[in-house]
Write an enzyme that holds these catalytic residues in place. Structure first.
Site, short mmCIF file in Angstrom:
data_model
loop_
_atom_site.label_atom_id
_atom_site.label_comp_id
_atom_site.label_asym_id
_atom_site.label_seq_id
_atom_site.Cartn_x
_atom_site.Cartn_y
_atom_site.Cartn_z
N SER A 147 37.35 39.86 44.66
CA SER A 147 38.11 39.42 43.49
C SER A 147 38.14 40.52 42.45
O SER A 147 37.23 41.36 42.39
CB SER A 147 37.48 38.16 42.89
OG SER A 147 38.06 37.87 41.62
N HIS A 148 39.15 40.52 41.59
CA HIS A 148 39.21 41.46 40.47
C HIS A 148 38.08 41.17 39.49
O HIS A 148 37.69 42.05 38.72
CB HIS A 148 40.53 41.31 39.72
CG HIS A 148 41.70 41.88 40.44
ND1 HIS A 148 42.22 41.34 41.58
CD2 HIS A 148 42.45 42.98 40.18
CE1 HIS A 148 43.26 42.06 41.98
NE2 HIS A 148 43.42 43.06 41.16
N SER A 149 37.60 39.92 39.50
CA SER A 149 36.61 39.49 38.51
C SER A 149 35.29 39.12 39.16
O SER A 149 35.24 38.25 40.03
CB SER A 149 37.16 38.27 37.75
OG SER A 149 36.13 37.59 37.08
#
Lengths: 137, 215
Positions: free
Chosen positions: A8-10
């Protein structure tokens, strides 16, 4: 038992999704799950080398399922397959499953010893329960 | 013009990337501005972070061949850029470096072939085609112009100049395109009228090459 990687980007999003999935699985046992998310605790982004490391960490002869959020997470995961070498890559599946719903489904099935290809297929249908309930299927 | 200026030594590759890093740092706000019009407003920040990490490794003497240097640059961008430019530019440099095995000096023919290997990597990774409003819209015409200049007997400088002109034209042409890749693709027709940030940074990379590789 298959291993699972969440890309995930986060980092916060990935770790929260994993915590949610673990809630659904018995506290003893359950699959190895690693996140490859964010450039650090707060910086958004993905890193193919980190994805490759995560795959290596959860790899076993039963293989690895990789779930991704969107966009460059997918490219990073695809690039990771080139970084890990063909032998390991052959037992890794990048799934188009929705991240949260697919992860929960995959964790439950993995705990039950379900094989990689079946888990991949089922995770990709993971929106079915929600769709059915909302009568949009 | 001496023949020597038509081959590229390792130190010139370092100069090239140093020049590009400086350019990106100076233009980071502009690149981000382009990206906020149609993207997620981080291209400048991401590329600046990545290129600062690249600049830091350029003095590493253990990276003593073009292949080793370029592959390290690729892997560094993969881990520091964060957005789509990470896997895209990362793959570009990895393939570019891999196309120069055993070379200590690079001539125009080598460079053209290696850049094309880089572009093929970008296309494979991002699955973009010409016309999708991406960096490919700068690279594809640039490399065709490079190859054309070499075929017509031009030296390295002429080929790089031709590449820059074509890249800039390709970049400017992205303004009229509807985005079909990346976050801009969510905007559809509203992406028209804005130049693509990736095509812009790609043109900058080629401009840096023209400035440094024939010096």
């Amino acid at each position: 038992m298959i291993g699972i990687v969440v890309v995930s980007h986060s980092r916060a999003l990935a770790e929260a999704a994993v915590r949610l999935a673990r809630e659904m699985v018995s506290s003893d046992g359950g699959p190895s799950i690693r996140t490859a998310a964010g450039l650090d605790a707060t910086t958004l982004g993905t890193d193919a080398a980190a994805v490759a490391d995560a795959i290596g960490a959860v790899d076993s002869p039963d293989g690895v399922l990789v779930l991704m959020d969107l966009g460059s997470a997918v490219m990073s995961a695809e690039m990771a397959l080139e970084l890990i070498g063909p032998e390991v890559a052959a037992r890794v599946r990048l799934s188009a499953a929705p991240l949260v719903e697919g992860l929960v489904a995959a964790a439950v099935m993995a705990s039950a010893g379900v094989d990689l290809d079946t888990v991949t297929r089922e995770a990709e249908q993971a929106l079915g329960a929600k769709e059915h309930h909302l009568a949009r299927h | 013009m001496s023949v020597a200026s038509d081959t590229i030594a390792l130190e010139q590759l370092r100069s090239w990337l140093r020049d590009f890093a400086a350019e990106v740092a100076e233009q980071a706000e502009y690149l981000t501005e382009l990206d906020s019009a149609i993207g997620d407003a981080d291209h400048g920040t991401n590329m600046d972070r990545g290129m600062k990490a690249v600049a830091a490794l350029l003095d590493d003497a253990s990276l003593d061949t073009p292949e080793a240097l370029l592959k390290k640059i690729g892997m560094t961008l993969v881990s520091t850029v964060g957005g789509a430019s990470g896997p895209l530019y990362g793959t570009f440099f990895l393939r570019f470096g891999t196309a120069l095995p055993g070379k200590t000096e690079v001539d125009a023919g080598d460079l053209g072939a290696a850049l094309r290997a880089g572009l093929d990597g970008v296309v494979q990774r991002g699955k973009a085609e010409v016309g999708d409003k991406t960096m490919v819209d700068a690279w594809a015409p640039a490399l065709d112009a490079f190859d054309g200049a070499v075929t017509q007997g031009g030296g390295l400088a002429a080929a790089l100049d031709a590449a820059v002109v074509a890249a800039a034209r390709g970049r400017d042409g992205t303004a009229d395109l509807v985005a079909r890749k990346g976050r801009a693709s969510y905007l559809g027709d509203r992406s028209v009228g804005h130049i693509d940030p990736g095509a812009t940074s790609s043109t900058m990379l080629l401009e840096s090459a023209a400035r440094t590789l024939t010096a």
